[in-house]
Design a protein around this motif. Structure first.
Motif, PDB file in Angstrom:
ATOM      1  N   HIS A 201       0.756  -1.244  -0.194  1.00 17.92           N
ATOM      2  CA  HIS A 201       0.049  -0.191  -0.024  1.00 17.92           C
ATOM      3  C   HIS A 201       0.820   1.153   0.008  1.00 17.92           C
ATOM      4  O   HIS A 201       0.592   2.153  -0.884  1.00 17.92           O
ATOM      5  CB  HIS A 201      -1.017  -0.169   1.253  1.00 17.92           C
ATOM      6  N   ILE A 202       1.883   1.529   0.883  1.00 12.48           N
ATOM      7  CA  ILE A 202       2.666   2.723   1.255  1.00 12.48           C
ATOM      8  C   ILE A 202       3.273   2.506  -0.100  1.00 12.48           C
ATOM      9  O   ILE A 202       4.058   3.701  -0.740  1.00 12.48           O
ATOM     10  CB  ILE A 202       3.327   2.585   2.343  1.00 12.48           C
ATOM     11  N   GLY A 203       3.963   1.318  -0.650  1.00 10.38           N
ATOM     12  CA  GLY A 203       4.857   1.191  -1.717  1.00 10.38           C
ATOM     13  C   GLY A 203       4.212   1.872  -2.859  1.00 10.38           C
ATOM     14  O   GLY A 203       4.836   2.641  -3.848  1.00 10.38           O
ATOM     15  N   ALA A 204       2.967   1.557  -2.916  1.00 10.56           N
ATOM     16  CA  ALA A 204       2.344   2.201  -4.245  1.00 10.56           C
ATOM     17  C   ALA A 204       2.286   3.857  -4.170  1.00 10.56           C
ATOM     18  O   ALA A 204       2.335   4.282  -5.300  1.00 10.56           O
ATOM     19  CB  ALA A 204       0.829   1.781  -4.248  1.00 10.56           C
ATOM     20  N   VAL A 334       5.451   8.483   4.002  1.00 11.18           N
ATOM     21  CA  VAL A 334       4.048   7.968   4.375  1.00 11.18           C
ATOM     22  C   VAL A 334       3.812   7.118   5.452  1.00 11.18           C
ATOM     23  O   VAL A 334       2.808   7.510   6.085  1.00 11.18           O
ATOM     24  CB  VAL A 334       3.623   7.573   3.075  1.00 11.18           C
ATOM     25  N   ALA A 335       4.631   6.298   5.754  1.00 12.23           N
ATOM     26  CA  ALA A 335       4.237   5.588   7.097  1.00 12.23           C
ATOM     27  C   ALA A 335       4.127   6.416   8.352  1.00 12.23           C
ATOM     28  O   ALA A 335       2.909   6.086   9.056  1.00 12.23           O
ATOM     29  CB  ALA A 335       5.225   4.715   7.089  1.00 12.23           C
ATOM     30  N   GLY A 336       5.035   7.357   8.282  1.00 17.30           N
ATOM     31  CA  GLY A 336       4.783   8.064   9.658  1.00 17.30           C
ATOM     32  C   GLY A 336       3.542   9.196   9.577  1.00 17.30           C
ATOM     33  O   GLY A 336       3.058   9.464  10.554  1.00 17.30           O
ATOM     34  N   LEU A 337       3.417   9.599   8.353  1.00 21.25           N
ATOM     35  CA  LEU A 337       2.217  10.508   8.101  1.00 21.25           C
ATOM     36  C   LEU A 337       0.855   9.757   8.354  1.00 21.25           C
ATOM     37  O   LEU A 337      -0.132  10.434   8.951  1.00 21.25           O
ATOM     38  CB  LEU A 337       2.102  10.716   6.511  1.00 21.25           C
ATOM     39  N   THR A 338       0.616   8.584   7.931  1.00 22.48           N
ATOM     40  CA  THR A 338      -0.658   7.798   8.057  1.00 22.48           C
ATOM     41  C   THR A 338      -0.637   7.004   9.556  1.00 22.48           C
ATOM     42  O   THR A 338      -1.749   6.090   9.666  1.00 22.48           O
ATOM     43  CB  THR A 338      -0.772   6.985   6.955  1.00 22.48           C
ATOM     44  N   GLY A 339       0.435   6.986  10.297  1.00 20.29           N
ATOM     45  CA  GLY A 339       0.442   6.146  11.389  1.00 20.29           C
ATOM     46  C   GLY A 339       0.304   4.698  10.897  1.00 20.29           C
ATOM     47  O   GLY A 339       0.058   3.866  11.927  1.00 20.29           O
ATOM     48  N   LYS A 340       1.096   4.384   9.888  1.00 23.45           N
ATOM     49  CA  LYS A 340       1.373   2.965   9.797  1.00 23.45           C
ATOM     50  C   LYS A 340       0.241   2.077   9.405  1.00 23.45           C
ATOM     51  O   LYS A 340      -0.017   0.796   9.770  1.00 23.45           O
ATOM     52  CB  LYS A 340       2.439   2.169  10.454  1.00 23.45           C
TER      53      LYS A 340
END
Length: 405
Positions: A201-204, A334-340
């Protein structure tokens, strides 16, 4: 002259085709022309390099996948996510090593494959796992097996092309096939699923951001065959397999029939697994470049600052030429932005009151997003006109804004 003829092959075989298969800390960095010792680039350095390219080499080729890359752009975009999930990644690797311990074979008194090859295997799985597939089929297993054998031979630690070690290679093949065996209960495959889905998901999001930066930055973008849709390919011969152009042509024709809209943007984001969102981004951005050749060939480059709690999670710049102006913005980290979590980085819930600062622009200036058709108006701010990121990223996690006249 002879020395010059020698240095290229030495570099290729000694570094790219040997060291890059031994040093597996984060294999997204082990790329042709890359340096695994450079662990990421700051936004400021990204802007510095772009500005220099705009001044000195505005027609330089920009490429992210080729016939010679070790991993495709989309594979690297996934593996790079692991750098944002160090605790989760470390815990997962330790669990997977325990689950797969019995699948190793002793070769000359030592368990095979070794931990380094095993570590490469786990990164590779997360990078290339097909979308919406829970159990690997035989074709996928065969691809992974072939890659792992090639990687082991290139590394020349336990086997090689000139003197292959049949015992080690048999152990490596057996490990791969046992670890990916879905014909019987397999706790390893079940455990992989959670991290696999988050990384995909984050990779996309990473891949789409990378693509837009390539298409809009100073230089001439190159699109490698097959990368119009998601392309989870490894080193040759995997990245040279036939491309299904008829299906891409059908998808592109269907997208051309539809006008940019918020509804289309939402649809493409919700169905991102089918790859149409990547094809749409590519087609729309290239069409816009074609319609504004002087802007992209010789337009000025202006880094844009960001204010607010999400400031470190954005890379943005403007390009200007006479009356033409665009703003390009993408999310990062993005992981840090969306709370993983498995959520898309769009809307006010994610971006709050963070905003782009657009100097040299009057408040009230209007912009239209090339992808969603959404229009927005710049507001007055302390450092110049501003655009709220909740609006810039209202529907899609990337934006190409054209100033309206």
């Amino acid at each position: 002259m002879k020395f010059q003829q020698l240095t290229g092959p030495v570099m290729a075989k000694g570094v790219e085709d040997t060291a890059f298969y031994r040093y597996n800390r984060l294999v997204a960095l082990n790329e042709v022309g890359g340096d695994p010792g450079v662990f990421g680039t700051s936004v400021a350095e990204f802007h510095r390099q772009n500005a220099e390219r705009a001044r000195r080499w505005p027609h330089e080729l920009l490429t992210s996948s080729t016939h010679d890359t070790k991993r495709s752009e989309d594979v690297r975009a996934r593996i790079a996510v692991l750098s944002e999930l160090p605790r989760e990644w470390r815990a997962a690797v330790n669990r997977w090593a325990r689950l797969n311990r019995r699948r190793k074979t002793r070769v000359e008194g030592t368990p095979a494959p070794d931990r380094n090859d095993e570590y490469l295997f786990y990164q590779t799985l997360l990078g290339v796992w097909p979308w919406d597939v829970s159990a690997p089929d035989d074709a996928f297993v065969t691809r992974i097996e072939a890659f792992m054998i090639k990687a082991a031979r290139e590394a020349q630690t336990h086997t090689g092309w000139v003197n292959p070690d049949a015992g080690y290679e048999d152990a490596l093949r057996g490990f791969v096939r046992a670890a990916l065996d879905s014909a019987r209960p397999n706790p390893f495959l079940e455990d992989v699923a959670t991290l696999r889905d988050l990384v995909a998901h984050i990779g996309a999001i990473n891949a789409l951001a990378q693509l837009l930066l390539k298409l809009a930055s100073p230089g001439v973008p190159d699109i490698y065959q097959g990368t119009e849709l998601w392309n989870q390919r490894l080193v040759d011969p995997d990245n040279r397999r036939p491309v299904d152009y008829p299906s891409r042509a059908r998808l592109l024709k269907a997208l051309h029939r539809r006008r940019p809209s918020r509804a289309l943007a939402r649809e493409l984001l919700e169905t991102k697994a089918d790859g149409r969102i990547k094809l749409y981004l590519t087609a729309r951005a290239l069409a816009f470049r074609n319609a504004h050749p002087t802007l992209f060939a010789g337009g000025d480059y202006h880094p844009l600052a960001v204010e607010g709690a999400a400031a470190e999670h954005v890379a943005a710049f403007a390009r200007r030429h006479e009356d033409d102006e665009i703003i390009v913005a993408v999310p990062r980290l993005v992981a840090g932005l969306t709370g993983k979590k498995l959520v898309d980085p769009i809307g006010p819930e994610v971006w709050g009151d963070s905003r782009l600062i657009v100097p040299g622009v009057d408040p009230g200036s209007r912009y239209r997003d090339v992808f969603s058709g959404l229009t927005m108006e710049a507001s007055a701010g302390d450092g110049g006109a501003t655009l709220p990121l909740a609006t810039v990223f209202a529907e899609l996690p990337f934006a190409l804004l054209e100033r309206m006249t």
